[in-house]
Design an enzyme around this catalytic site. Sequence first.
Site, PDB file in Angstrom:
ATOM      1  CG  ASP A  13      -1.898   0.970   1.371  1.00  0.00           C
ATOM      2  OD1 ASP A  13      -2.540   1.426   0.000  1.00  0.00           O
ATOM      3  OD2 ASP A  13      -2.201   1.714   2.380  1.00  0.00           O
ATOM      4  CG  ASP A  15      -1.777   7.608   0.723  1.00  0.00           C
ATOM      5  OD1 ASP A  15      -0.993   8.636   0.832  1.00  0.00           O
ATOM      6  OD2 ASP A  15      -2.608   7.367  -0.095  1.00  0.00           O
ATOM      7  CE  LYS A 184      -5.556  -1.107  -1.166  1.00  0.00           C
ATOM      8  NZ  LYS A 184      -4.446  -0.677  -0.592  1.00  0.00           N
ATOM      9  CG  ASP A 209      -2.261   2.083   6.288  1.00  0.00           C
ATOM     10  OD1 ASP A 209      -2.266   1.656   5.150  1.00  0.00           O
ATOM     11  OD2 ASP A 209      -2.672   3.081   6.980  1.00  0.00           O
TER      12      ASP A 209
END
Length: 266
Positions: A13, A15, A184, A209
């Site tokens: 990922d 961010d 996602k 995250d």
Amino acid sequence: MTDKREVRTWLTDMDGVLVHEEHAIPGAADFLRRLQELDLGFLVLTNNSIYTPRDLRARLQASGIDVPEDAIWTSALATAQFLNDQRPNGSAYVLGEAGLTTALHDVGYIMSSREPDYVVLGETRTYSFEAITKAIRLIAAGSRFIATNPDPSGPSTDGLLPATGAIAALITRATGVEPYYVGKPNPLMMRSALNRIQAHSETTVMIGDRMDTDIVSGLEAGLRTILVLTGSTSAAQVARHPFVPTRVVDSIADVVPLVDEFAARD
């Protein structure tokens, strides 16, 4: 990780893993540099459909992270690929920005508000009541409803912003029609990413995250997963979920030494 299989490809990922706002997270540049030195395949994934891969590459470069344009995979690209597979050369009424409209144009889709095959909802900073009303009327008239991702909100320097999932909920409440989310946590996003770099789930790791998007979609696609604690999910929140990542680390910097270890496994 106790799994002895080697790791040949990495999905990560963006961010919360590589960058926070406009600043690189320590270790991100080292992680990507090591992957390139070892000639390991990788893709940077994002549910954000606002930007094109070229835009995102420039954003990452400004943060001191060098990622090739073709190593960035967005929910907009995954959505365009999905629609092209389902209904080639179709038409769509789009609520979104350049990342989404460019991706749809590139697969031959026509942007139209006259009986479009699909209403496609993506991220934008300029949702208008007029555009949302048009989308509601088209869906009520029979257009299929697609959304790039279900994220209800996104961060900004001033606080939370309503995101795709929040606007989708409004449209669903008005029409009674649920969208099909491509990004996602739909494992379709992971499978399309794996196909793009000709990777196999058995030898791929997903780094994220968020437990509710990154980790669950990696798990459902058959990948090993690493949760970093520099983004949305805290250590205390991990145990609240009915599934667990393969590993939890403080940040992407802790993954750098693992790259060599996993690459050497046979």
